[in-house]
Design a protein around this motif. Structure first.
Motif, PDB file in Angstrom:
ATOM      1  N   ASP A  18       2.242  -6.847   0.717  1.00  7.01           N
ATOM      2  CA  ASP A  18       2.022  -5.585  -0.446  1.00  7.01           C
ATOM      3  C   ASP A  18       0.697  -5.359  -0.006  1.00  7.01           C
ATOM      4  O   ASP A  18      -0.118  -6.432  -0.176  1.00  7.01           O
ATOM      5  CB  ASP A  18       2.192  -6.509  -1.697  1.00  7.01           C
ATOM      6  CG  ASP A  18       2.137  -5.268  -2.892  1.00  7.01           C
ATOM      7  OD1 ASP A  18       1.571  -3.681  -1.844  1.00  7.01           O
ATOM      8  OD2 ASP A  18       2.010  -5.268  -3.712  1.00  7.01           O
ATOM      9  N   MET A  19       0.345  -4.181   0.381  1.00  7.90           N
ATOM     10  CA  MET A  19      -1.480  -3.883   0.439  1.00  7.90           C
ATOM     11  C   MET A  19      -1.867  -3.213  -0.529  1.00  7.90           C
ATOM     12  O   MET A  19      -2.900  -3.632  -0.697  1.00  7.90           O
ATOM     13  CB  MET A  19      -1.032  -2.219   1.629  1.00  7.90           C
ATOM     14  CG  MET A  19      -0.960  -2.884   2.976  1.00  7.90           C
ATOM     15  SD  MET A  19      -2.769  -4.235   3.678  1.00  7.90           S
ATOM     16  CE  MET A  19      -1.081  -5.747   3.509  1.00  7.90           C
ATOM     17  N   GLY A  48       0.688  -3.721   6.431  1.00 11.68           N
ATOM     18  CA  GLY A  48       1.618  -3.574   5.292  1.00 11.68           C
ATOM     19  C   GLY A  48       2.712  -2.836   6.026  1.00 11.68           C
ATOM     20  O   GLY A  48       2.884  -2.963   7.229  1.00 11.68           O
ATOM     21  N   ARG A  49       3.460  -2.093   5.216  1.00  7.99           N
ATOM     22  CA  ARG A  49       4.815  -2.168   4.997  1.00  7.99           C
ATOM     23  C   ARG A  49       4.798  -0.751   6.289  1.00  7.99           C
ATOM     24  O   ARG A  49       5.878  -1.184   7.035  1.00  7.99           O
ATOM     25  CB  ARG A  49       5.779  -1.477   4.164  1.00  7.99           C
ATOM     26  CG  ARG A  49       7.079  -1.443   4.398  1.00  7.99           C
ATOM     27  CD  ARG A  49       8.111  -1.092   3.535  1.00  7.99           C
ATOM     28  NE  ARG A  49       8.221  -2.389   2.959  1.00  7.99           N
ATOM     29  CZ  ARG A  49       8.822  -3.390   2.561  1.00  7.99           C
ATOM     30  NH1 ARG A  49       9.113  -3.354   3.941  1.00  7.99           N
ATOM     31  NH2 ARG A  49       8.590  -4.684   2.005  1.00  7.99           N
ATOM     32  N   SER A  68     -10.758  -4.530   5.830  1.00 13.30           N
ATOM     33  CA  SER A  68      -9.209  -3.412   5.913  1.00 13.30           C
ATOM     34  C   SER A  68      -9.480  -2.783   6.819  1.00 13.30           C
ATOM     35  O   SER A  68     -10.675  -1.924   7.270  1.00 13.30           O
ATOM     36  CB  SER A  68      -8.982  -2.748   4.898  1.00 13.30           C
ATOM     37  OG  SER A  68      -9.524  -1.464   4.343  1.00 13.30           O
TER      38      SER A  68
END
Length: 148
Positions: A18-19, A48-49, A68
């Motif tokens: 989960d970002m 992330g997804r 990030s």
């Protein structure tokens, strides 16, 4: 680019994360899921997804750093494993952050090393184009035994 200190281990967290998580949640995930001490100076990379965003946490000795990176186009190359961790080298980390598939680069390097290049009797490689009067043309004539 992040300069990775020599003694730093780089761990990639397989699967998706989960970002929306911050430093606290990611350090807890590194400790509980990856079974590593997040305060030992190691780097932990989470994806992330969608695959276009990664977050890196790293304890630099003074505090926890959160980096990030989001790719404008494409996705980060990620292993197909759903859980666990994978150790990366600093070079693999650099390729990952640039969006390069390090496994394809390794396969390409192996393929290049297998290519045999034609050699002259003296051990020199042959040129694709030999210009008249060039050093290579003179060497070929000498090696072939023909006059200049």
């Amino acid at each position: 680019m992040i300069a990775v200190p020599v003694n730093t281990r780089v761990w990639l967290a397989a699967g998706v994360t989960d970002m929306q998580c911050g430093v606290t949640t990611l350090t807890a995930q590194a400790e509980q899921t990856l079974k590593q001490d997040p305060f030992a100076g190691n780097m932990f990379i989470f994806r992330g997804r969608r695959g276009d965003l990664v977050k890196i946490i790293w304890w630099d000795g003074l505090g926890a750093c959160l980096f990030s990176k989001r790719l404008e186009k494409g996705r980060f190359v990620w292993p197909s494993a759903k859980k666990g961790r994978i150790a990366l080298t600093a070079a693999q980390l650099a390729m990952l952050l640039k969006g390069i598939d390090s496994s394809a680069a390794a396969r390409l390097e192996v393929a290049r090393s297998r290519i045999e290049r034609p050699r002259l009797p003296g051990g020199e490689s042959r040129c694709a184009v030999v210009l008249p009067g060039s050093v290579h043309a003179e060497r070929r004539q000498i090696l072939a035994g023909s006059p200049r």
